[in-house]
Design an enzyme around this catalytic site. Structure first.
Site, PDB file in Angstrom:
ATOM      1  N   TYR A  65     -13.157  -1.889  11.498  1.00  0.00           N
ATOM      2  CA  TYR A  65     -11.788  -1.380  11.377  1.00  0.00           C
ATOM      3  C   TYR A  65     -11.014  -1.590  12.679  1.00  0.00           C
ATOM      4  O   TYR A  65      -9.884  -2.086  12.674  1.00  0.00           O
ATOM      5  CB  TYR A  65     -11.826   0.105  11.016  1.00  0.00           C
ATOM      6  CG  TYR A  65     -10.469   0.744  10.874  1.00  0.00           C
ATOM      7  CD1 TYR A  65      -9.718   0.575   9.718  1.00  0.00           C
ATOM      8  CD2 TYR A  65      -9.934   1.522  11.900  1.00  0.00           C
ATOM      9  CE1 TYR A  65      -8.472   1.157   9.582  1.00  0.00           C
ATOM     10  CE2 TYR A  65      -8.692   2.118  11.768  1.00  0.00           C
ATOM     11  CZ  TYR A  65      -7.965   1.927  10.603  1.00  0.00           C
ATOM     12  OH  TYR A  65      -6.721   2.510  10.482  1.00  0.00           O
ATOM     13  N   SER A  94      -3.181   0.716  14.417  1.00  0.00           N
ATOM     14  CA  SER A  94      -3.924   1.968  14.597  1.00  0.00           C
ATOM     15  C   SER A  94      -4.269   2.131  16.065  1.00  0.00           C
ATOM     16  O   SER A  94      -4.472   1.151  16.786  1.00  0.00           O
ATOM     17  CB  SER A  94      -5.217   1.950  13.779  1.00  0.00           C
ATOM     18  OG  SER A  94      -6.078   3.007  14.155  1.00  0.00           O
ATOM     19  N   GLY A  99       0.820  -1.216   0.000  1.00  0.00           N
ATOM     20  CA  GLY A  99       0.000   0.000   0.000  1.00  0.00           C
ATOM     21  C   GLY A  99       0.842   1.250   0.000  1.00  0.00           C
ATOM     22  O   GLY A  99       0.576   2.194   0.751  1.00  0.00           O
ATOM     23  N   ALA A 100       1.864   1.286  -0.873  1.00  0.00           N
ATOM     24  CA  ALA A 100       2.868   2.349  -0.794  1.00  0.00           C
ATOM     25  C   ALA A 100       2.699   3.446  -1.839  1.00  0.00           C
ATOM     26  O   ALA A 100       3.591   4.273  -2.007  1.00  0.00           O
ATOM     27  CB  ALA A 100       4.266   1.749  -0.925  1.00  0.00           C
ATOM     28  N   SER A 101       1.559   3.484  -2.515  1.00  0.00           N
ATOM     29  CA  SER A 101       1.384   4.500  -3.551  1.00  0.00           C
ATOM     30  C   SER A 101       0.919   5.840  -3.001  1.00  0.00           C
ATOM     31  O   SER A 101       0.963   6.853  -3.702  1.00  0.00           O
ATOM     32  CB  SER A 101       0.390   4.010  -4.608  1.00  0.00           C
ATOM     33  OG  SER A 101      -0.907   3.840  -4.038  1.00  0.00           O
ATOM     34  N   ILE A 103      -3.656  10.958  11.938  1.00  0.00           N
ATOM     35  CA  ILE A 103      -2.605  11.331  10.994  1.00  0.00           C
ATOM     36  C   ILE A 103      -3.229  11.952   9.752  1.00  0.00           C
ATOM     37  O   ILE A 103      -4.299  11.540   9.301  1.00  0.00           O
ATOM     38  CB  ILE A 103      -1.772  10.085  10.588  1.00  0.00           C
ATOM     39  CG1 ILE A 103      -1.182   9.398  11.819  1.00  0.00           C
ATOM     40  CG2 ILE A 103      -0.668  10.482   9.607  1.00  0.00           C
ATOM     41  CD1 ILE A 103      -0.142  10.195  12.573  1.00  0.00           C
ATOM     42  N   ASN A 141       1.520  -2.226   5.395  1.00  0.00           N
ATOM     43  CA  ASN A 141       0.800  -0.957   5.547  1.00  0.00           C
ATOM     44  C   ASN A 141      -0.562  -0.961   4.864  1.00  0.00           C
ATOM     45  O   ASN A 141      -1.447  -0.196   5.243  1.00  0.00           O
ATOM     46  CB  ASN A 141       1.657   0.175   4.968  1.00  0.00           C
ATOM     47  CG  ASN A 141       0.879   1.465   4.822  1.00  0.00           C
ATOM     48  OD1 ASN A 141       0.609   2.168   5.794  1.00  0.00           O
ATOM     49  ND2 ASN A 141       0.482   1.781   3.591  1.00  0.00           N
ATOM     50  N   ALA A 160     -11.581  -3.729  15.080  1.00  0.00           N
ATOM     51  CA  ALA A 160     -11.354  -5.154  15.325  1.00  0.00           C
ATOM     52  C   ALA A 160     -10.238  -5.699  14.447  1.00  0.00           C
ATOM     53  O   ALA A 160      -9.414  -6.510  14.902  1.00  0.00           O
ATOM     54  CB  ALA A 160     -12.641  -5.935  15.079  1.00  0.00           C
ATOM     55  N   TYR A 180     -13.878  13.590   7.821  1.00  0.00           N
ATOM     56  CA  TYR A 180     -14.137  14.433   8.987  1.00  0.00           C
ATOM     57  C   TYR A 180     -14.319  15.890   8.584  1.00  0.00           C
ATOM     58  O   TYR A 180     -13.631  16.408   7.700  1.00  0.00           O
ATOM     59  CB  TYR A 180     -12.981  14.339   9.982  1.00  0.00           C
ATOM     60  CG  TYR A 180     -12.825  12.982  10.627  1.00  0.00           C
ATOM     61  CD1 TYR A 180     -13.602  12.621  11.717  1.00  0.00           C
ATOM     62  CD2 TYR A 180     -11.891  12.067  10.151  1.00  0.00           C
ATOM     63  CE1 TYR A 180     -13.454  11.380  12.328  1.00  0.00           C
ATOM     64  CE2 TYR A 180     -11.735  10.817  10.740  1.00  0.00           C
ATOM     65  CZ  TYR A 180     -12.523  10.480  11.829  1.00  0.00           C
ATOM     66  OH  TYR A 180     -12.372   9.247  12.407  1.00  0.00           O
ATOM     67  N   LYS A 237      -7.665  -4.034  13.241  1.00  0.00           N
ATOM     68  CA  LYS A 237      -6.379  -3.516  13.708  1.00  0.00           C
ATOM     69  C   LYS A 237      -5.979  -4.138  15.056  1.00  0.00           C
ATOM     70  O   LYS A 237      -4.797  -4.354  15.321  1.00  0.00           O
ATOM     71  CB  LYS A 237      -6.437  -1.999  13.806  1.00  0.00           C
ATOM     72  CG  LYS A 237      -6.513  -1.299  12.457  1.00  0.00           C
ATOM     73  CD  LYS A 237      -5.285  -1.552  11.600  1.00  0.00           C
ATOM     74  CE  LYS A 237      -5.291  -0.726  10.325  1.00  0.00           C
ATOM     75  NZ  LYS A 237      -4.056  -0.907   9.514  1.00  0.00           N
TER      76      LYS A 237
END
Length: 246
Positions: free
Chosen positions: A154, A141, A11-13, A187, A89, A156, A195, A158
């Site tokens: 999410y 997380s 997931g590094a893009s 982050i 990641n 659960a 949000y 993590k």
């Protein structure tokens, strides 16, 4: 191995994964930049690493699927000559009432956030064990530590990733492999787009250091855990949250 600096970042893009790949590349690591969909963004990460004198290559794989996770590690063996650092990641977020989460949505979150790390670790373990060295770093997380309302799936997933980290740390230590987690707090990533400004202000007020950090702060923790200075650290959850959760 004289130069244990071959890294795979899933997931590094974009987001945190991008910052991790860039920082590792800047510090002498050869990097396989994994992406699922956005080839152009992944190639931009590769270009930035190469511009700074590093070596990197992009590789497409949906690591939530076991066969593709294994193909990623096979690519690392082919392109890098092996793997020393695995950074798990890749992941997705989800915000909705727990009672509204469908079976398919639950499976997608767990596959992306937890199963992916399980699969890539399975694939990398034989290579790391053979050289008696390896670093597996899972991006968890704060919600996996304390839970979040309307983020049950999410949170659960993590929390499961943290449990996986601790279990693998014990199981793989005799093979010279350390396994740790970095647990970011709030982050600045695309995940914050959901949000409102008022919600972000409220979150910021809950952070003792008084600001929302970027992915670079998370990447610095990964860089540390990848190096020799962290050789006696395993099974730990390193919080990068500005004091949000202690």
């Amino acid at each position: 191995m004289k130069n244990k600096k071959r890294a795979v970042v899933t997931g590094a893009s974009r987001g945190i994964g991008k910052e991790i790949a860039l920082l590792l590349g800047k510090n002498g690591y050869t990097v396989l930049v994994n992406y699922k969909k956005n080839k152009e963004a992944a190639e931009e990460v590769v270009a930035l690493i190469r511009e700074n004198g590093g070596w990197a290559k992009a590789f497409c794989a949906d690591v939530s699927k076991r066969t593709e996770a294994f193909s990623l590690i096979e690519a690392a063996e082919k392109e890098l000559g092996g793997i020393d650092i695995l950074v798990n990641n890749a992941g997705i977020s989800q915000t909705k009432l727990f009672t509204d989460v469908s079976e398919e949505e639950l499976e997608e979150v767990f596959a992306s956030n937890l199963k992916s790390a399980f699969y890539t670790a399975q694939a990398a373990e034989p290579l790391m064990r053979h050289q008696a060295f390896g670093r597996i770093i899972n991006i968890a997380s704060v919600w996996g530590e304390e839970g979040a309302s309307m983020e049950a799936a999410y949170s659960a997933s993590k929390a499961g990733l943290i449990g996986l980290t601790k279990a693998l740390a014990k199981e793989l230590a005799p093979s010279g492999i350390t396994v740790n987690a970095v647990s970011p707090g709030v982050i600045k990533t695309d995940m914050l787009a959901q949000y409102s400004e008022d919600e972000l202000s409220a979150l910021t007020e809950e952070i003792p250091l008084g600001y929302i950090a970027g992915g670079r702060e998370v990447a610095e923790a990964v860089l540390f855990l990848s190096g020799e200075g962290a050789s006696y650290i395993t099974g730990q959850v390193i919080a990068v949250n500005g004091g949000f959760h202690i």
